[in-house]
Design a protein around this motif. Sequence first.
Motif, PDB file in Angstrom:
ATOM      1  N   TYR A 161     144.514 -12.532 113.753  1.00  0.00           N
ATOM      2  CA  TYR A 161     144.859 -13.116 115.048  1.00  0.00           C
ATOM      3  C   TYR A 161     144.037 -12.487 116.243  1.00  0.00           C
ATOM      4  O   TYR A 161     143.312 -11.457 116.000  1.00  0.00           O
ATOM      5  CB  TYR A 161     146.470 -12.495 115.308  1.00  0.00           C
ATOM      6  N   ILE A 162     144.312 -13.181 117.574  1.00  0.00           N
ATOM      7  CA  ILE A 162     143.578 -12.774 118.500  1.00  0.00           C
ATOM      8  C   ILE A 162     144.179 -11.540 119.229  1.00  0.00           C
ATOM      9  O   ILE A 162     145.490 -11.479 119.473  1.00  0.00           O
ATOM     10  CB  ILE A 162     143.609 -13.939 119.595  1.00  0.00           C
ATOM     11  N   ALA A 163     143.471 -10.274 119.444  1.00  0.00           N
ATOM     12  CA  ALA A 163     143.902  -9.322 120.059  1.00  0.00           C
ATOM     13  C   ALA A 163     143.966  -9.563 121.543  1.00  0.00           C
ATOM     14  O   ALA A 163     142.848  -9.590 122.188  1.00  0.00           O
ATOM     15  CB  ALA A 163     143.026  -8.109 119.667  1.00  0.00           C
ATOM     16  N   GLU A 164     145.147 -10.025 122.279  1.00  0.00           N
ATOM     17  CA  GLU A 164     145.193 -10.602 123.583  1.00  0.00           C
ATOM     18  C   GLU A 164     144.385  -9.446 124.696  1.00  0.00           C
ATOM     19  O   GLU A 164     143.952  -9.916 125.408  1.00  0.00           O
ATOM     20  CB  GLU A 164     146.346 -11.043 123.978  1.00  0.00           C
ATOM     21  N   GLU A 165     145.099  -8.316 124.552  1.00  0.00           N
ATOM     22  CA  GLU A 165     144.785  -7.431 125.613  1.00  0.00           C
ATOM     23  C   GLU A 165     143.199  -7.088 125.424  1.00  0.00           C
ATOM     24  O   GLU A 165     142.525  -7.034 126.785  1.00  0.00           O
ATOM     25  CB  GLU A 165     145.529  -6.119 125.713  1.00  0.00           C
ATOM     26  N   GLU A 166     142.739  -6.961 124.380  1.00  0.00           N
ATOM     27  CA  GLU A 166     141.233  -6.459 124.152  1.00  0.00           C
ATOM     28  C   GLU A 166     140.300  -7.853 124.566  1.00  0.00           C
ATOM     29  O   GLU A 166     139.373  -7.682 125.192  1.00  0.00           O
ATOM     30  CB  GLU A 166     140.934  -6.177 122.856  1.00  0.00           C
ATOM     31  N   THR A 167     140.895  -9.029 124.261  1.00  0.00           N
ATOM     32  CA  THR A 167     140.137 -10.015 124.531  1.00  0.00           C
ATOM     33  C   THR A 167     140.021 -10.274 126.143  1.00  0.00           C
ATOM     34  O   THR A 167     138.990 -10.497 126.684  1.00  0.00           O
ATOM     35  CB  THR A 167     140.944 -11.391 124.078  1.00  0.00           C
TER      36      THR A 167
ATOM     37  N   GLY B 198     138.059  -0.975 114.294  1.00  0.00           N
ATOM     38  CA  GLY B 198     138.529  -2.268 113.335  1.00  0.00           C
ATOM     39  C   GLY B 198     138.723  -3.534 114.167  1.00  0.00           C
ATOM     40  O   GLY B 198     138.981  -4.463 113.214  1.00  0.00           O
ATOM     41  N   LEU B 199     138.284  -3.748 115.134  1.00  0.00           N
ATOM     42  CA  LEU B 199     138.498  -5.026 115.693  1.00  0.00           C
ATOM     43  C   LEU B 199     137.009  -5.609 115.806  1.00  0.00           C
ATOM     44  O   LEU B 199     136.167  -4.940 115.506  1.00  0.00           O
ATOM     45  CB  LEU B 199     139.077  -5.009 117.272  1.00  0.00           C
ATOM     46  N   THR B 200     137.123  -7.007 115.967  1.00  0.00           N
ATOM     47  CA  THR B 200     135.862  -7.660 115.965  1.00  0.00           C
ATOM     48  C   THR B 200     135.528  -8.346 117.109  1.00  0.00           C
ATOM     49  O   THR B 200     136.393  -9.322 117.593  1.00  0.00           O
ATOM     50  CB  THR B 200     135.792  -8.723 115.020  1.00  0.00           C
ATOM     51  N   GLU B 201     134.578  -8.312 118.034  1.00  0.00           N
ATOM     52  CA  GLU B 201     134.352  -9.049 119.103  1.00  0.00           C
ATOM     53  C   GLU B 201     133.459 -10.245 118.716  1.00  0.00           C
ATOM     54  O   GLU B 201     132.396 -10.168 117.779  1.00  0.00           O
ATOM     55  CB  GLU B 201     133.417  -8.430 120.269  1.00  0.00           C
TER      56      GLU B 201
ATOM     57  N   TYR C 280     138.418 -24.145 116.755  1.00  0.00           N
ATOM     58  CA  TYR C 280     139.235 -23.067 116.226  1.00  0.00           C
ATOM     59  C   TYR C 280     137.863 -22.197 115.386  1.00  0.00           C
ATOM     60  O   TYR C 280     137.203 -22.536 114.906  1.00  0.00           O
ATOM     61  CB  TYR C 280     140.206 -23.070 115.320  1.00  0.00           C
ATOM     62  N   LEU C 281     138.140 -20.810 115.438  1.00  0.00           N
ATOM     63  CA  LEU C 281     137.170 -20.035 114.325  1.00  0.00           C
ATOM     64  C   LEU C 281     138.083 -20.000 113.211  1.00  0.00           C
ATOM     65  O   LEU C 281     138.969 -19.565 112.859  1.00  0.00           O
ATOM     66  CB  LEU C 281     137.185 -18.425 114.939  1.00  0.00           C
ATOM     67  N   GLU C 282     137.325 -20.296 112.180  1.00  0.00           N
ATOM     68  CA  GLU C 282     137.737 -20.459 110.574  1.00  0.00           C
ATOM     69  C   GLU C 282     137.162 -19.249 110.114  1.00  0.00           C
ATOM     70  O   GLU C 282     135.910 -19.029 109.990  1.00  0.00           O
ATOM     71  CB  GLU C 282     137.377 -21.885 110.187  1.00  0.00           C
ATOM     72  N   ILE C 283     137.888 -18.642 109.252  1.00  0.00           N
ATOM     73  CA  ILE C 283     137.649 -17.140 108.699  1.00  0.00           C
ATOM     74  C   ILE C 283     138.074 -17.369 107.295  1.00  0.00           C
ATOM     75  O   ILE C 283     139.056 -17.508 106.972  1.00  0.00           O
ATOM     76  CB  ILE C 283     138.282 -16.000 109.467  1.00  0.00           C
TER      77      ILE C 283
ATOM     78  N   GLY D 147     133.282 -21.236 130.557  1.00  0.00           N
ATOM     79  CA  GLY D 147     132.190 -22.024 130.991  1.00  0.00           C
ATOM     80  C   GLY D 147     131.623 -22.679 129.751  1.00  0.00           C
ATOM     81  O   GLY D 147     132.407 -23.341 128.881  1.00  0.00           O
ATOM     82  N   LYS D 148     130.182 -22.317 129.159  1.00  0.00           N
ATOM     83  CA  LYS D 148     129.857 -22.889 128.013  1.00  0.00           C
ATOM     84  C   LYS D 148     130.025 -21.984 126.655  1.00  0.00           C
ATOM     85  O   LYS D 148     129.447 -22.271 125.580  1.00  0.00           O
ATOM     86  CB  LYS D 148     128.267 -23.389 128.231  1.00  0.00           C
ATOM     87  N   PHE D 149     130.822 -21.066 126.831  1.00  0.00           N
ATOM     88  CA  PHE D 149     130.992 -19.877 125.828  1.00  0.00           C
ATOM     89  C   PHE D 149     132.344 -19.881 125.243  1.00  0.00           C
ATOM     90  O   PHE D 149     133.522 -20.449 126.006  1.00  0.00           O
ATOM     91  CB  PHE D 149     130.622 -18.499 126.349  1.00  0.00           C
ATOM     92  N   PHE D 150     132.709 -19.452 124.148  1.00  0.00           N
ATOM     93  CA  PHE D 150     133.922 -18.928 123.445  1.00  0.00           C
ATOM     94  C   PHE D 150     133.906 -17.622 122.965  1.00  0.00           C
ATOM     95  O   PHE D 150     132.950 -17.111 122.375  1.00  0.00           O
ATOM     96  CB  PHE D 150     134.145 -20.042 122.385  1.00  0.00           C
ATOM     97  N   TRP D 151     134.882 -16.994 123.474  1.00  0.00           N
ATOM     98  CA  TRP D 151     134.982 -15.399 123.323  1.00  0.00           C
ATOM     99  C   TRP D 151     136.480 -15.027 122.795  1.00  0.00           C
ATOM    100  O   TRP D 151     137.560 -15.706 123.057  1.00  0.00           O
ATOM    101  CB  TRP D 151     134.774 -14.942 124.875  1.00  0.00           C
ATOM    102  N   GLY D 152     136.431 -13.992 122.178  1.00  0.00           N
ATOM    103  CA  GLY D 152     137.468 -13.380 121.628  1.00  0.00           C
ATOM    104  C   GLY D 152     137.459 -11.998 120.767  1.00  0.00           C
ATOM    105  O   GLY D 152     136.367 -11.773 120.542  1.00  0.00           O
ATOM    106  N   VAL D 153     138.397 -11.408 120.834  1.00  0.00           N
ATOM    107  CA  VAL D 153     138.508  -9.926 120.120  1.00  0.00           C
ATOM    108  C   VAL D 153     139.477 -10.357 119.009  1.00  0.00           C
ATOM    109  O   VAL D 153     140.735 -10.438 119.408  1.00  0.00           O
ATOM    110  CB  VAL D 153     138.868  -8.585 120.853  1.00  0.00           C
ATOM    111  N   VAL D 154     139.062 -10.216 117.725  1.00  0.00           N
ATOM    112  CA  VAL D 154     139.719 -10.622 116.395  1.00  0.00           C
ATOM    113  C   VAL D 154     140.322  -9.398 115.778  1.00  0.00           C
ATOM    114  O   VAL D 154     139.601  -8.539 115.520  1.00  0.00           O
ATOM    115  CB  VAL D 154     139.250 -11.590 115.677  1.00  0.00           C
ATOM    116  N   ALA D 155     141.610  -9.236 115.455  1.00  0.00           N
ATOM    117  CA  ALA D 155     142.273  -8.440 114.488  1.00  0.00           C
ATOM    118  C   ALA D 155     142.150  -8.953 113.149  1.00  0.00           C
ATOM    119  O   ALA D 155     142.710 -10.131 112.924  1.00  0.00           O
ATOM    120  CB  ALA D 155     143.473  -7.895 114.856  1.00  0.00           C
TER     121      ALA D 155
END
Length: 826
Positions: free
Chosen positions: A10-16, A53-56, A75-78, A107-115
Amino acid sequence: MISQTKKLVYIAEEETKKFITWIAEVEKNQKLTIFEKNRLIATRVGAHYRSDGLTEVGFWSPKLIREVLHPKEIYLEIFTPTEEINWKQPLQQVNFRRDCVYLKRRGKFFWGVVAGMEAGTKEKAGSFYWLRYITPSGKVEIIRDTMAYSLPYGIFAPAELYDLDSLQQEREDLDYFKATGSIDDNDIPRIGAPQNILQLHVGTASKEGTFEGLTRVYRTISEKITENKPLSLVEKNYIGYDAIQLLPIEPTIEYRKDFSNDSTTFDIVTDVNNLDRDISHNAIEVKLSKPNTQNWGYDVPILGSNATNPAFLGTLRPCELFEFISVLHNFPHKAIHLIYDLVYGHADNQAELLINRQFFKGPNMYGQDLNHQSPIVRALLLEMQRRRINTGADGIRIDGGQDFRFFNPLTGMVEQDDQYLLTMSDIVQEIEGNKRLLFTIYEDGRPWPEEGWEEKSTYMDLINLKPDSYQWGPLIFAHNTPALKGFWELKWNRICEVMTQGENWITGCGNHDTFRRGNQININSNLNWNLGKTPVEVIYNAYNNPAVYLWVYGFSPGLPMDFINVLLHAPWMFFRNTDEQYGVKVICEEAGFLDWRLTDEIYENKDVFSSMKSWGFNELRLLKDFIHALNQTMIVKKYDVDEVIKACQACFHDVEGAYCDIDVAYFLKNPEMHNFLSYLDSEQLKLWALMFMQDCYNVCNVSHYQDQVSSVLTEHNLSLRHFRSQHRWLNSNLQPSDRFNKISEDDTTIFYGIRTNPNNQSEKLAMVIHLEGEGKEINLLDWLQLNVEEWEIAITTPNFPEITHLKDLNGLTLSQSQGILLKLIV
């Protein structure tokens, strides 16, 4: 059966939020230029596993900005394996868990910190990932991670998340980086030039054709040296070098039967497109195929350029490269440096299936020009290079510097992007806080491809801009062909340049480029038959010549480079078994390989050309005749494979007026040949071309020639490498008081000269070598006014005439490939 589980990724909302806040602050920083902002942002693109343990995760995807898509349709497919992957297994089916998360668009990017994503290590697989989106028409498309660290199943498969930080922390050569680097940003050292270089192609330089195999070779040598055990003749050809330069090791293009961008090596058997993306699903079946792409390295898609070609990884694990580097850096007595060959001047057309169009400027003869003038593309390419060199290289060779060009609207001219080339040299490597600048070589033949570029090029453009850099010199480019009669006479002017201004040139004449070009010489050309009785003997004795080696290592300025296939007399050619479109054309253009590299004895070896023999080509003559006839037919039919097939069918069915350049009766004596040729069609010919290239790749592996290595040449070459390491001043240009002359009479070419150490006038060397023609009487003592009582023999070529006293050098008959190096007695 597919099962559902509680969502584990899942997305770690605060870290994102923190992550995107950092991005926003960079974007708003008024002190930074647009390019500087892009360089900072580029460092966060890709997937980075953190110590918590999180992934940017970050993707640059301008294409999606043009699409009107609902956020839930991107969506990010894992895919996380739920059972062990056998990295050595060629084919296997493995169960994965599938998760999807929604990254945040900015903008032209997609970002997230994933747990919940798993990071790969040497022992276990990490999570595989890519970005998916659903088009307005309902089609599911893929966006791959251009900046991936690990691509175990190739460029069309999802990337693997890998724990790179732990890999760096655990590497076995950290003491080396501490000793050669600096933690002070204001005092970053640059790695100095080596004394010489050995060039290797990972796929053919060891029996295994992998980094695992090269590690075995150098670890064995290292252990023998440490234990004071004798080295084999083959092993002696791998040592005596300050540095190893690898042909490109980034992922290359892959074999495709069509223009789809689906993965055949990571084949998702389960239909996942209709599964609920808000739920984790187990038992997703995936067929995994171990990559075996065969390429010489320069056909690159750019995607994953900071990763390692999985075909070079026996274990498919990135740590395999790190282990090889550690063995080199911990080599007994003195570390061996590693030089990467970087290809960022062009991309193969296959890249259009993999990365977005903004990376490209337009088509060129290799595929696509890269858009270095785009701030974000420029930043991403430089970031790829930074990540690549952070694996532990000591130097870089920049391929095709002349290709970095752009149209300048201010001048209305096409200009060289020298600023980009200089920036490549100044990228700081950082390994566990230890920073270094790398030794740099430019391959730059500007004004190539302008007509007459071979003679117009100065090979000095980048050296003039960056005096501590090196360039490929004029004798090491592909157009040099020492197997031809008159070559050394023809190149005399360039040779004089080597002697007088070549101290920052890469020297020698046997490398991957020139050695391959030898295959393209017409076998009926005016060859230098004093080099051998057969074309095979001529080609090997031309590129691994004892007299030339004596000159390059014992007398000439510059930085000598050798190629392992040259030293071991192993075949070599242009490898590309990666597409149907040009497959037949490529092998036709390599037709001379069979004339120049193979003998009946080699072909009869049961371990080589097994595929060709299965098609009925049981004799080398059959294969030679067919490929030459095919090549001629391809030329006549303008490389239209379908037309070539018609010509072949007409030929073998005795159609009146059919074009055919082949001895049909001879071929049809063989029943297997009759079946192959009589029913040849387009698909069969393309398959044959693919298998031919695979056979050639195998026959070029140096392991097949270990029993044929010359002890005499091996010892001669090694002694000269040691000699040069003890006389570092030889790298410098000749001084005004030095002499270097040529004698040319009746097709005979002899070089001779004398030079002095500029820092020690009592250290002098004198040399004479015979490069071409019949034997000739020399009078070296008179030519150079040498007092025989003041000189002694340093090194002679293995076949040098026996003399009892130095005075015999006057009136001595010197034959081709013979030479002697003298030194002043101190």
